[in-house]
Design a protein around this motif. Sequence first.
Motif, mmCIF file in Angstrom:
data_model
loop_
_atom_site.group_PDB
_atom_site.id
_atom_site.type_symbol
_atom_site.label_atom_id
_atom_site.label_comp_id
_atom_site.label_asym_id
_atom_site.label_seq_id
_atom_site.Cartn_x
_atom_site.Cartn_y
_atom_site.Cartn_z
ATOM 1 N N ILE A 5 -45.427 -54.524 -32.217
ATOM 2 C CA ILE A 5 -45.607 -55.160 -30.817
ATOM 3 C C ILE A 5 -45.083 -56.561 -31.053
ATOM 4 C CG2 ILE A 5 -46.952 -55.577 -28.995
ATOM 5 C CD1 ILE A 5 -48.564 -53.250 -29.649
ATOM 6 N N ALA A 6 -45.651 -57.234 -32.024
ATOM 7 C CA ALA A 6 -45.288 -58.668 -32.293
ATOM 8 C C ALA A 6 -43.813 -58.701 -32.355
ATOM 9 C CB ALA A 6 -45.997 -59.357 -33.204
ATOM 10 N N VAL A 7 -43.351 -57.962 -33.368
ATOM 11 C CA VAL A 7 -41.831 -57.869 -33.692
ATOM 12 C C VAL A 7 -40.980 -57.584 -32.514
ATOM 13 C CG1 VAL A 7 -40.101 -56.601 -34.866
ATOM 14 C CG2 VAL A 7 -42.014 -57.627 -36.295
ATOM 15 N N GLY A 8 -41.250 -56.619 -31.642
ATOM 16 C CA GLY A 8 -40.767 -56.050 -30.476
ATOM 17 C C GLY A 8 -40.620 -57.283 -29.466
ATOM 18 N N LEU A 9 -41.877 -58.047 -29.203
ATOM 19 C CA LEU A 9 -41.849 -58.990 -28.243
ATOM 20 C C LEU A 9 -41.208 -60.149 -28.868
ATOM 21 C CD1 LEU A 9 -45.578 -59.104 -27.426
ATOM 22 C CD2 LEU A 9 -43.895 -58.553 -25.729
ATOM 23 N N GLY A 10 -41.081 -60.570 -30.088
ATOM 24 C CA GLY A 10 -40.074 -61.370 -30.626
ATOM 25 C C GLY A 10 -38.670 -61.285 -30.299
ATOM 26 N N VAL A 11 -38.126 -60.007 -30.533
ATOM 27 C CA VAL A 11 -36.923 -59.638 -30.476
ATOM 28 C C VAL A 11 -36.635 -59.710 -28.796
ATOM 29 C CG1 VAL A 11 -35.403 -57.565 -30.423
ATOM 30 C CG2 VAL A 11 -36.603 -58.087 -32.341
ATOM 31 N N ALA A 12 -37.539 -59.469 -27.900
ATOM 32 C CA ALA A 12 -37.227 -59.472 -26.496
ATOM 33 C C ALA A 12 -37.113 -61.071 -26.094
ATOM 34 C CB ALA A 12 -38.346 -58.764 -25.775
ATOM 35 N N THR A 13 -37.940 -61.650 -26.644
ATOM 36 C CA THR A 13 -37.813 -63.482 -26.236
ATOM 37 C C THR A 13 -36.504 -63.741 -26.693
ATOM 38 O OG1 THR A 13 -40.414 -63.304 -26.712
ATOM 39 C CG2 THR A 13 -39.002 -65.472 -26.697
ATOM 40 N N VAL A 14 -36.233 -63.653 -27.920
ATOM 41 C CA VAL A 14 -34.799 -64.139 -28.332
ATOM 42 C C VAL A 14 -33.709 -63.428 -27.709
ATOM 43 C CG1 VAL A 14 -33.273 -63.911 -30.259
ATOM 44 C CG2 VAL A 14 -35.616 -64.425 -30.845
ATOM 45 N N ALA A 15 -33.792 -62.278 -27.168
ATOM 46 C CA ALA A 15 -32.641 -61.801 -26.307
ATOM 47 C C ALA A 15 -32.661 -62.287 -24.914
ATOM 48 C CB ALA A 15 -32.960 -60.121 -26.068
ATOM 49 N N PHE A 16 -33.752 -62.490 -24.355
ATOM 50 C CA PHE A 16 -34.003 -63.215 -23.061
ATOM 51 C C PHE A 16 -33.316 -64.651 -23.079
ATOM 52 C CE2 PHE A 16 -36.707 -59.710 -21.630
ATOM 53 C CZ PHE A 16 -36.222 -59.341 -20.538
ATOM 54 N N ALA A 17 -33.738 -65.379 -24.088
ATOM 55 C CA ALA A 17 -33.240 -66.840 -24.289
ATOM 56 C C ALA A 17 -31.972 -66.689 -24.581
ATOM 57 C CB ALA A 17 -34.050 -67.327 -25.607
ATOM 58 N N GLY A 18 -31.230 -65.676 -25.224
ATOM 59 C CA GLY A 18 -29.776 -65.806 -25.503
ATOM 60 C C GLY A 18 -29.026 -65.471 -24.154
ATOM 61 N N ARG A 19 -29.687 -64.784 -23.330
ATOM 62 C CA ARG A 19 -29.201 -64.288 -22.155
ATOM 63 C C ARG A 19 -29.233 -65.282 -21.220
ATOM 64 N NH1 ARG A 19 -31.336 -60.285 -17.411
ATOM 65 N NH2 ARG A 19 -29.560 -60.350 -16.133
ATOM 66 N N TYR A 20 -30.469 -66.279 -21.159
ATOM 67 C CA TYR A 20 -30.540 -67.407 -20.560
ATOM 68 C C TYR A 20 -29.139 -68.575 -20.830
ATOM 69 C CZ TYR A 20 -32.478 -71.339 -18.090
ATOM 70 O OH TYR A 20 -32.869 -72.333 -17.458
ATOM 71 N N ALA A 21 -29.315 -68.609 -22.190
ATOM 72 C CA ALA A 21 -28.224 -69.516 -22.627
ATOM 73 C C ALA A 21 -26.877 -69.253 -22.287
ATOM 74 C CB ALA A 21 -28.294 -69.861 -24.348
ATOM 75 N N PHE A 22 -26.322 -67.926 -22.321
ATOM 76 C CA PHE A 22 -25.101 -67.764 -21.928
ATOM 77 C C PHE A 22 -24.721 -67.830 -20.512
ATOM 78 C CE2 PHE A 22 -24.898 -64.793 -25.892
ATOM 79 C CZ PHE A 22 -23.834 -65.407 -26.207
ATOM 80 N N HIS A 23 -26.068 -67.831 -19.528
ATOM 81 C CA HIS A 23 -25.642 -68.054 -18.124
ATOM 82 C C HIS A 23 -25.595 -69.558 -17.923
ATOM 83 C CE1 HIS A 23 -26.032 -64.102 -16.289
ATOM 84 N NE2 HIS A 23 -27.021 -63.841 -17.080
ATOM 85 N N LEU A 24 -26.232 -70.390 -18.856
ATOM 86 C CA LEU A 24 -26.064 -71.873 -18.587
ATOM 87 C C LEU A 24 -24.539 -72.464 -19.179
ATOM 88 C CD1 LEU A 24 -29.564 -73.344 -19.656
ATOM 89 C CD2 LEU A 24 -28.624 -73.209 -17.540
ATOM 90 N N TRP A 25 -24.240 -71.644 -20.133
ATOM 91 C CA TRP A 25 -22.947 -72.167 -20.909
ATOM 92 C C TRP A 25 -21.870 -72.312 -19.943
ATOM 93 C CZ3 TRP A 25 -21.655 -74.721 -24.716
ATOM 94 C CH2 TRP A 25 -20.271 -74.530 -25.254
ATOM 95 N N LYS A 26 -21.624 -71.499 -18.817
ATOM 96 C CA LYS A 26 -20.364 -71.634 -18.062
ATOM 97 C C LYS A 26 -20.515 -72.777 -17.414
ATOM 98 C CE LYS A 26 -18.526 -67.132 -18.327
ATOM 99 N NZ LYS A 26 -17.199 -66.954 -18.917
ATOM 100 N N PRO A 27 -21.239 -73.261 -16.647
ATOM 101 C CA PRO A 27 -21.268 -74.356 -15.920
ATOM 102 C C PRO A 27 -21.275 -75.581 -16.889
ATOM 103 C CG PRO A 27 -23.192 -73.189 -15.029
ATOM 104 C CD PRO A 27 -22.273 -72.485 -16.411
#
Length: 92
Positions: A5-27
């Motif tokens: 569960i901890a590994v799954g939450l860690g992977v999900a957190t990294v994925a959401f952070a990456g997605r957020y970073a990509f959305h910020l990258w364009k502007p």
Amino acid sequence: ARTMIAVGLGVATVAFAGRYAFHLWKPLEQAITETAKRISTSSLSLYYKGGFEQKMSRREASLILGVSPSAGKAKIRTAHRRIMILNHPDKG
């Protein structure tokens, strides 16, 4: 089970952070590009970069050396030496 569960939450957190970073990258990319266009490359250089005449004039030589056209021999020698040292292949 807790580890999975901890590994799954860690992977999900990294994925959401990456997605957020990509959305910020364009502007951000656009802002960086606009800023880079505003800063002219000629203002970053201390040396004259221009179209050279067939025969070098005193004005053009003084622009390249970064001295005034009416500079004395000592000042011209000092400026020439400074540029030669900066561009010498054995300087590193």
